[in-house]
Design an enzyme around this catalytic site. Structure first.
Site, PDB file in Angstrom:
ATOM      1  N   ASP A 209       0.857  -1.192   0.000  1.00 11.65           N
ATOM      2  CA  ASP A 209       0.000   0.000   0.000  1.00 11.65           C
ATOM      3  C   ASP A 209       0.885   1.231   0.000  1.00 11.65           C
ATOM      4  O   ASP A 209       2.119   1.127  -0.039  1.00 11.65           O
ATOM      5  CB  ASP A 209      -0.974  -0.026   1.193  1.00 11.65           C
ATOM      6  CG  ASP A 209      -2.316   0.590   0.810  1.00 11.65           C
ATOM      7  OD1 ASP A 209      -2.323   1.753   0.370  1.00 11.65           O
ATOM      8  OD2 ASP A 209      -3.342  -0.097   0.919  1.00 11.65           O
ATOM      9  N   HIS A 280      -2.747   3.183  -4.533  1.00 13.75           N
ATOM     10  CA  HIS A 280      -2.159   2.610  -3.311  1.00 13.75           C
ATOM     11  C   HIS A 280      -0.738   2.116  -3.601  1.00 13.75           C
ATOM     12  O   HIS A 280      -0.329   1.063  -3.118  1.00 13.75           O
ATOM     13  CB  HIS A 280      -3.047   1.489  -2.761  1.00 13.75           C
ATOM     14  CG  HIS A 280      -4.340   2.001  -2.203  1.00 13.75           C
ATOM     15  ND1 HIS A 280      -4.422   2.613  -0.985  1.00 13.75           N
ATOM     16  CD2 HIS A 280      -5.600   2.017  -2.718  1.00 13.75           C
ATOM     17  CE1 HIS A 280      -5.691   2.986  -0.756  1.00 13.75           C
ATOM     18  NE2 HIS A 280      -6.414   2.646  -1.799  1.00 13.75           N
ATOM     19  N   GLU A 343      -9.774   2.790  -5.369  1.00 11.12           N
ATOM     20  CA  GLU A 343      -9.472   4.167  -4.982  1.00 11.12           C
ATOM     21  C   GLU A 343      -8.307   4.782  -5.769  1.00 11.12           C
ATOM     22  O   GLU A 343      -7.527   5.551  -5.232  1.00 11.12           O
ATOM     23  CB  GLU A 343      -9.153   4.225  -3.477  1.00 11.12           C
ATOM     24  CG  GLU A 343     -10.339   3.792  -2.622  1.00 11.12           C
ATOM     25  CD  GLU A 343     -10.039   3.817  -1.134  1.00 11.12           C
ATOM     26  OE1 GLU A 343     -10.930   4.212  -0.385  1.00 11.12           O
ATOM     27  OE2 GLU A 343      -8.930   3.437  -0.720  1.00 11.12           O
ATOM     28  N   TYR A 434     -16.696  -4.558   7.432  1.00  9.16           N
ATOM     29  CA  TYR A 434     -15.387  -3.936   7.674  1.00  9.16           C
ATOM     30  C   TYR A 434     -15.119  -3.920   9.179  1.00  9.16           C
ATOM     31  O   TYR A 434     -15.831  -3.265   9.948  1.00  9.16           O
ATOM     32  CB  TYR A 434     -15.356  -2.516   7.092  1.00  9.16           C
ATOM     33  CG  TYR A 434     -14.821  -2.470   5.675  1.00  9.16           C
ATOM     34  CD1 TYR A 434     -15.128  -3.479   4.769  1.00  9.16           C
ATOM     35  CD2 TYR A 434     -13.997  -1.440   5.251  1.00  9.16           C
ATOM     36  CE1 TYR A 434     -14.638  -3.442   3.472  1.00  9.16           C
ATOM     37  CE2 TYR A 434     -13.499  -1.399   3.948  1.00  9.16           C
ATOM     38  CZ  TYR A 434     -13.821  -2.405   3.069  1.00  9.16           C
ATOM     39  OH  TYR A 434     -13.335  -2.374   1.788  1.00  9.16           O
TER      40      TYR A 434
HETATM   41  C1  ACM Z   1     -11.064  -0.539   0.169  1.00  6.92           C
HETATM   42  O1  ACM Z   1     -11.613  -0.517   1.286  1.00  6.92           O
HETATM   43  N1  ACM Z   1     -10.430   0.530  -0.275  1.00  6.92           N
HETATM   44  C2  ACM Z   1     -11.090  -1.715  -0.664  1.00  6.92           C
END
Ligand code: ACM
Length: 781
Positions: A209, A280, A343, A434
């Protein structure tokens, strides 16, 4: 579920056939043992039929195993039973079902239509686990161990029953982010052990990342030498004695990765590595600047959020990525490789003449199609090396090769769209799965995202959306929970986030719809906690605590106390300072009490055992004058991003935790009684403003400052009401990272001083730092 409670029979009260069988065995010494009454299995098996009587199990019980798969299952069962109960069983002997014994037997007739299935039969005369393959035997051994670990000690009577079980989904995943914060090899193994205990079978390992590259790539050593270290923002990245930078580093060597992959394989867990691109990517770009879009070098990022750094799309960059994937494919024998894709804000690609030129050369129309090209290149490489590509749902944008699998995270919509296009899908929505989102609103939650993902949400999430046409449902491979670690610096906090929500995930992923029942799950959960304790799994205490809301009036000396347990378990309390027990008064309605209050409360399981240590709530006229950060409310209309953030210092030891709405930091004390108050003391901390908000950045707002370092501004009647104080801030906090501000109040403009909403904010654009309210104290005249 057809679970019948089994009467507490003495172990000798068995049927005639069983008695005859047992007579063939050597007599057992009589010992005190626990009778397991109602099986409390998690995940709930597909089918369980209870019988009468029980099977006596102790250290003298022999194990028999059929073939290598049977041996492995028997060893697993014995190892778990030793770890949880101190039960030392003899090594398994070769053989099948035997009177008085436990046998692990391969049987092709079991679960021919249900991969990973098994049958477990407990009879008075013996126990047999049957499965068609090693995975089924392994799961059967785990179920049998769960029954053993339901009891305490080395001898127990297990209930007569028959279980026929197989998972609902083939993908029962957990993602762990080892990039933002790093876990040791041993910690990863403990996560894998816990996954196996919950019958999860996919470990999605987020290895790269912006903030760290954690996988050794022999061909590109700078990825870990440079990309494996960042200098944390603020005091956490500075040695206070020398002022020297203190890097945060970590990576897994290829030998360690092989060790982890082999460890997982023995637990029938597939490891899916993630190498993220085109976004990322900053750690990689910091190590090899030629991979980036900009000419200026970048550091490994020490900020959280959505960052703009992308890989460029030069052929040399694809060669780099393919060389990386070559080593990845070599290390990870599983079917899937995750390529990220999330993202990737396209600003850098849009602004770069070189990228735009490449787009023309490649014949792609726009940046979405360029991302599609990027993912397509990864897919081509992986498929020619016998692997399948999986990525976050953004990989759908601009088109996707049909073989690619989509992990739906921004909701379930990406998954529905992907399935309609014929892609396989793993459901992993941020709304419900999450685990960096906090599980309760308790003040004792660790840092994370305070919008909640409760145990119930994880449990009730339905992976196959009703909107999905029947013909597309087979595309839903399963579910996965994601554990991002921006705010999770320690293994203790990681475990807090994972447990007990992993138990809910297990049932969502494994159990058939008919066997899922949240109330029944909550009734079984206390037994799972016993297993956690037996295996040293440091599960979150907050869901099991008694939480209090205290509405006190310090001037008339009264307080109304509302108690609640986040999971709805019954609460008992005391008012005399003693630890409550199941015989203490049961809480049923808010308590109207006189100050001072000394209340202790705990939530209890049905058998009367406390679920967590009692919480203590001591309130008097003085304590009502102070509200600490976690006791303050969030101001309305301050943007969506509330975070629970850990302070940046001290370098070692405990750090303060603050709730902060990072778009517009603002704290509210609703209905404060200022009747006899002319001043406040506000303790404020300062921490790094370490966030990249990408396209959300313009929503970040600052009140204008009037002096060099800005002010603390206090308003009454909410954040649009009269200004009661404007107090200049110092250039820097004191050595401990805090300042204490004396705040005289001008309350003349308030309509009433009795109950006014106090709003506290700091003015000025303070980046790269920000002030936060740690505590507010009313100072009576
Ligand atoms: C993510 O939570 N950006 C996959």
């Amino acid at each position: 579920m057809p679970v019948r409670l089994i009467p507490r029979l003495p172990a000798v009260a068995l049927g005639l056939a069983a008695a005859t069988l047992l007579a063939a065995c050597a007599p057992r010494p009589q010992r005190p043992h626990e009778v397991v009454v109602a099986p409390a299995l998690i995940p709930a098996p597909a089918r369980l039929v209870a019988g009468d009587g029980g099977f006596d199990l102790d250290a003298a019980t022999p194990l028999y195993a059929d073939g290598l798969a049977g041996q492995q299952a028997a060893h697993r069962f014995a190892a778990l039973a030793a770890a949880s109960n101190g039960l030392r069983l003899a090594a398994p002997r070769a053989g099948g079902p035997t009177p008085g014994a436990i046998a692990f037997v391969r049987d092709p007739a079991v679960s021919s239509e249900a991969p990973e299935g098994y049958a477990l039969e407990i009879a008075p005369s013996g126990i047999v686990v049957r499965a068609a393959d090693a995975r089924g035997l392994f799961h059967g051994a785990t179920t049998l161990w769960q029954l053993v670990a339901q009891a305490q000690g080395e001898a127990m009577t297990l209930p007569v029953l028959r279980i026929e079980d197989a998972p609902r989904f083939g993908w029962r995943g957990l993602m762990l982010d080892s990039a933002r914060h790093f876990q040791s090899v041993d910690e990863i193994k403990r996560v894998l052990d816990a996954m196996a205990m919950h019958k999860l079978n996919v470990f999605h390992w987020h290895l790269t990342d912006d903030q760290g590259w954690r996988i050794e790539i022999k061909r590109y050593p700078r990825l870990t030498e440079i990309g494996g270290c960042r200098i944390p923002a603020g005091d956490g990245g500075i040695d206070p004695a020398t002022g020297a930078p203190v890097p945060y580093c970590g990576y897994y060597t290829q030998d360690q990765i092989r060790e982890i992959v082999a460890y997982a394989a023995a637990l029938h867990i597939e490891v899916v590595p993630e190498i993220n691109g085109p976004g990322h990517a900053q750690a990689a770009v910091s190590a090899y600047p030629e991979l980036g879009v900009l000419d200026t070098p970048v550091p490994v990022l020490a900020e959280w959020g959505v960052n703009r750094t992308l890989f460029n799309v030069e052929e040399s960059t694809f060669t780099f990525l393919e060389n990386v994937l070559a080593e990845v494919v070599d290390l990870f024998p599983g079917r899937y490789v995750h390529v990220g894709g999330d993202e990737a804000v396209k600003d850098q690609w849009q602004a770069s003449p070189r990228v735009q030129q490449r787009m023309r050369e490649l014949g792609v129309r726009d940046e979405a199609q360029l991302q599609s090209h990027f993912i397509g290149r990864m897919e081509r490489y992986l498929s020619t090396h016998g692997r399948r590509l999986i990525g976050w749902d953004e990989i759908l944008e601009g088109g996707l090769p049909p073989e690619a699998t989509v992990m739906s995270w921004r909701g379930i919509e990406g998954g529905i769209a992907a399935a309609a296009l014929g892609h396989d899908v793993v459901m992993s929505p941020v709304s419900d799965l999450y685990l960096d989102y906090l599980q309760t609103d308790a003040p004792g939650e660790p840092p994370g995202r305070p919008s909640m993902v409760t145990l119930e949400q994880v449990y009730t999430f339905e992976p196959v959306p009703a909107a999905l046409p029947a013909a597309q449902r087979h595309h839903i491979l399963g579910v996965q929970a994601n554990m991002w670690t921006e705010h999770t610096r320690s293994f203790a906090r990681l475990q807090h986030h994972l447990f007990p929500r992993m138990a809910a995930l297990a049932e969502t992923a494994w159990s058939p719809v008919e066997a899922r029942d949240y109330a029944d799950f909550l009734a079984r959960l206390p037994v799972q906690l016993r297993r956690y304790r037996a295996l040293d799994i440091a599960y979150a205490q907050t869901p099991f605590q008694a939480l209090a809301t205290i509405d006190g009036d310090r001037r008339d000396g009264s307080a109304r106390v509302t108690l609640r347990n986040p999971l709805g378990y019954p609460i008992h309390y005391t008012l005399n300072g003693r630890v409550p027990h199941a015989g203490s008064p049961r809480y049923t309605a808010p308590l109207d009490l006189r100050l001072p209050v000394q209340l202790r409360a705990a939530a209890f399981a049905a058998d009367g055992t406390p679920l967590a240590p009692a919480t203590t709530h001591a309130v008097d006229a003085t304590s009502l004058l102070t509200r600490r950060n976690a006791e303050l409310a969030v101001c309305p209309d301050v943007g969506r991003l509330l975070l629970r953030l850990e302070d940046d210092g001290p370098l070692t030891g405990e750090r303060a935790i603050f709730n902060v709405t990072i778009f517009h930091p603002c704290w509210l004390w609703p209905a404060a009684d200022l009747g006899d108050i002319d001043r406040l003391t506000v303790r404020a901390g300062r921490m790094p403003y370490a966030f990249q908000l990408a396209h959300d950045e313009p929503q970040r707002t600052f009140l204008p400052a009037r002096s060099a370092h800005g002010e603390l501004q206090v308003q009454g009647e909410g954040c649009a009401g009269p200004v009661l104080a404007t107090v200049p801030l110092p250039a820097a906090p004191d050595a401990d990272g805090f300042v204490s501000l004396d705040v005289p109040l001008d309350t003349a403009a308030l309509a009433s001083r009795r109950a006014t909403d106090l709003c506290l904010r700091f003015t000025g654009d303070t980046r790269p730092t920000m002030w936060v309210v740690d505590a507010v104290t009313l100072q009576p005249r």
